[in-house]
Motif scaffolding. Structure first.
Motif, PDB file in Angstrom:
ATOM      1  N   LEU A   1      19.456   1.842  48.365  1.00  0.00           N
ATOM      2  CA  LEU A   1      18.301   2.370  49.086  1.00  0.00           C
ATOM      3  C   LEU A   1      18.057   3.844  48.801  1.00  0.00           C
ATOM      4  CD1 LEU A   1      18.792   0.635  52.553  1.00  0.00           C
ATOM      5  CD2 LEU A   1      17.023   0.134  50.854  1.00  0.00           C
ATOM      6  N   THR A   2      19.132   4.619  48.725  1.00  0.00           N
ATOM      7  CA  THR A   2      18.957   6.076  48.605  1.00  0.00           C
ATOM      8  C   THR A   2      18.847   6.570  47.176  1.00  0.00           C
ATOM      9  OG1 THR A   2      21.362   6.446  48.681  1.00  0.00           O
ATOM     10  CG2 THR A   2      20.179   6.475  50.770  1.00  0.00           C
ATOM     11  N   GLU A   3      19.184   5.725  46.202  1.00  0.00           N
ATOM     12  CA  GLU A   3      19.100   6.160  44.801  1.00  0.00           C
ATOM     13  C   GLU A   3      17.675   6.542  44.428  1.00  0.00           C
ATOM     14  OE1 GLU A   3      20.036   7.135  40.915  1.00  0.00           O
ATOM     15  OE2 GLU A   3      21.399   6.735  42.586  1.00  0.00           O
ATOM     16  N   PHE A   4      16.690   5.821  44.979  1.00  0.00           N
ATOM     17  CA  PHE A   4      15.305   6.055  44.579  1.00  0.00           C
ATOM     18  C   PHE A   4      14.453   6.663  45.686  1.00  0.00           C
ATOM     19  CE2 PHE A   4      16.907   2.545  41.927  1.00  0.00           C
ATOM     20  CZ  PHE A   4      16.827   3.186  40.701  1.00  0.00           C
TER      21      PHE A   4
ATOM     22  N   PRO B   1      25.349  17.816  44.990  1.00  0.00           N
ATOM     23  CA  PRO B   1      25.209  16.809  46.053  1.00  0.00           C
ATOM     24  C   PRO B   1      24.281  17.265  47.168  1.00  0.00           C
ATOM     25  CG  PRO B   1      27.502  17.023  45.394  1.00  0.00           C
ATOM     26  CD  PRO B   1      26.752  18.132  44.694  1.00  0.00           C
ATOM     27  N   GLY B   2      23.455  16.326  47.636  1.00  0.00           N
ATOM     28  CA  GLY B   2      22.516  16.616  48.712  1.00  0.00           C
ATOM     29  C   GLY B   2      21.133  16.978  48.228  1.00  0.00           C
ATOM     30  N   THR B   3      21.021  17.324  46.941  1.00  0.00           N
ATOM     31  CA  THR B   3      19.715  17.718  46.403  1.00  0.00           C
ATOM     32  C   THR B   3      18.798  16.520  46.272  1.00  0.00           C
ATOM     33  OG1 THR B   3      20.727  19.545  45.194  1.00  0.00           O
ATOM     34  CG2 THR B   3      18.542  18.837  44.483  1.00  0.00           C
ATOM     35  N   SER B   4      19.306  15.425  45.748  1.00  0.00           N
ATOM     36  CA  SER B   4      18.587  14.181  45.490  1.00  0.00           C
ATOM     37  C   SER B   4      17.877  14.243  44.136  1.00  0.00           C
ATOM     38  CB  SER B   4      17.566  13.839  46.578  1.00  0.00           C
ATOM     39  OG  SER B   4      16.753  12.738  46.179  1.00  0.00           O
ATOM     40  N   ARG B   5      18.311  13.381  43.214  1.00  0.00           N
ATOM     41  CA  ARG B   5      17.688  13.336  41.894  1.00  0.00           C
ATOM     42  C   ARG B   5      16.224  12.940  42.012  1.00  0.00           C
ATOM     43  NH1 ARG B   5      15.517  10.649  38.244  1.00  0.00           N
ATOM     44  NH2 ARG B   5      15.398   8.918  39.714  1.00  0.00           N
ATOM     45  N   SER B   6      15.955  11.872  42.749  1.00  0.00           N
ATOM     46  CA  SER B   6      14.562  11.440  42.895  1.00  0.00           C
ATOM     47  C   SER B   6      13.760  12.465  43.684  1.00  0.00           C
ATOM     48  CB  SER B   6      14.494  10.070  43.570  1.00  0.00           C
ATOM     49  OG  SER B   6      15.132  10.098  44.829  1.00  0.00           O
TER      50      SER B   6
ATOM     51  N   PRO C   1      13.818   9.996  48.177  1.00  0.00           N
ATOM     52  CA  PRO C   1      14.101  11.431  47.994  1.00  0.00           C
ATOM     53  C   PRO C   1      15.022  11.998  49.077  1.00  0.00           C
ATOM     54  CG  PRO C   1      11.927  11.147  48.947  1.00  0.00           C
ATOM     55  CD  PRO C   1      12.445   9.756  48.655  1.00  0.00           C
ATOM     56  N   ILE C   2      16.196  11.326  49.281  1.00  0.00           N
ATOM     57  CA  ILE C   2      17.098  11.763  50.356  1.00  0.00           C
ATOM     58  C   ILE C   2      18.541  11.896  49.893  1.00  0.00           C
ATOM     59  CG2 ILE C   2      15.656  10.889  52.218  1.00  0.00           C
ATOM     60  CD1 ILE C   2      17.376   8.385  52.288  1.00  0.00           C
ATOM     61  N   SER C   3      18.830  11.726  48.605  1.00  0.00           N
ATOM     62  CA  SER C   3      20.139  11.964  47.998  1.00  0.00           C
ATOM     63  C   SER C   3      21.137  10.839  48.235  1.00  0.00           C
ATOM     64  CB  SER C   3      20.766  13.276  48.461  1.00  0.00           C
ATOM     65  OG  SER C   3      22.027  13.450  47.845  1.00  0.00           O
ATOM     66  N   SER C   4      21.337  10.019  47.193  1.00  0.00           N
ATOM     67  CA  SER C   4      22.340   8.955  47.270  1.00  0.00           C
ATOM     68  C   SER C   4      23.751   9.521  47.247  1.00  0.00           C
ATOM     69  CB  SER C   4      22.146   7.971  46.110  1.00  0.00           C
ATOM     70  OG  SER C   4      22.316   8.630  44.859  1.00  0.00           O
TER      71      SER C   4
END
Length: 267
Positions: free
Chosen positions: A15-18, A162-167, A20-23
């Motif tokens: 769910l969080t990979e895509f 961490p925490g930035t979110s790639r998406s 904008p909340i950082s997996s």
């Protein structure tokens, strides 16, 4: 890990990979806040593979068309909108690759803390809100150009923290540069393919160099659940993002960040 923990972590990854909340933040926090055992490299490979398969299958037609056009651009030197997009995705991947190799050990050693996650969650959440509010939202991903693609790639490299979110970082950059919400999301999802594949290869290499006991049941369950949740996330996110905007995710990021600040101060 217990089966319950496997299910929760796999669903979180998908769910969080895509979104904008950082997996990475959501996978780190259960161990730090709840005392869960570290999931280990093999589980990371499994759930990342599930997410990668989801985006590849969802965008299979676009990826196939882009791959063919990219090949034609090399062999016959014939350019098209799809070949340009493929080249821009490749270009956007380079900053993350360079930074990943250069800072991988430093990040894993020094930046996987609740304090860092709280800070990046809040700061990049506010940036996402500003980009969504101020962005012109006029361009499609096919109108990005190499300069915009490179800028989005630099934003993707920042998401190694961490925490930035790639998406989140890539969508923020896309919105800043005038892409529509849907275009920023699609460009971000397509960018995830080479980055996720590269990350899976690197983690697999680390796993082979440091063999450990493998829980086959956990890996299979984690891969399947991560795939299903990631596929559903991509599908519904693209359907609702134009109407919903980024504000719900901004609010969530701020709430999570403030909760972590409170946890660090008072617990």
């Amino acid at each position: 890990m217990e089966t319950f923990q496997v299910v929760i972590l796999a669903l979180i990854q998908g769910l969080t990979e895509f979104l904008p909340i950082s997996s990475s933040a959501h996978l780190i926090l259960p161990a730090q806040l709840l005392g869960w055992p570290d999931q280990g490299l093999s589980f990371d490979v499994a759930v990342n593979t599930g997410s990668l398969l989801a985006v590849v299958i969802y965008f299979r037609r676009e990826l196939w068309t882009m791959a063919g056009a990219w090949s034609v651009s090399i062999v016959k030197r014939e350019s098209s909108a799809e070949s340009k997009l493929a080249w821009w995705i490749i270009l956007a991947t380079i900053p993350a690759v360079i930074c990943g190799f250069a800072f991988k050990d430093f990040i894993s050693t020094n930046l996987r803390s609740s304090a860092v996650i709280a800070t990046t969650t809040i700061v990049f959440g506010l940036l996402l809100w500003w980009a969504d509010y101020a962005g012109k939202r006029q361009l499609s991903e096919y109108q990005a150009g190499w300069k915009k693609a490179l800028f989005i790639g630099v934003a993707q490299a920042l998401a190694l923290i961490p925490g930035t979110s790639r998406s989140g970082a890539t969508m923020t950059a896309g919105l800043m540069l005038g892409l529509t919400r849907e275009a920023a999301a699609r460009f971000s999802f397509l960018m995830s393919v080479p980055v996720s594949l590269g990350a899976a290869i690197l983690v697999t290499k680390d796993l082979l160099e440091n063999p450990a006991a493998i829980d086959t049941h956990a890996l299979i369950l984690g891969t399947v659940l991560s795939f299903v949740s990631a596929y559903a996330c991509i599908h519904y996110f693209l359907k609702i993002i134009s109407k919903m905007g980024m504000l719900p995710f901004v609010i969530y990021r701020l709430a999570l960040g403030l909760f972590l600040v409170g946890f660090l101060l008072f617990v």
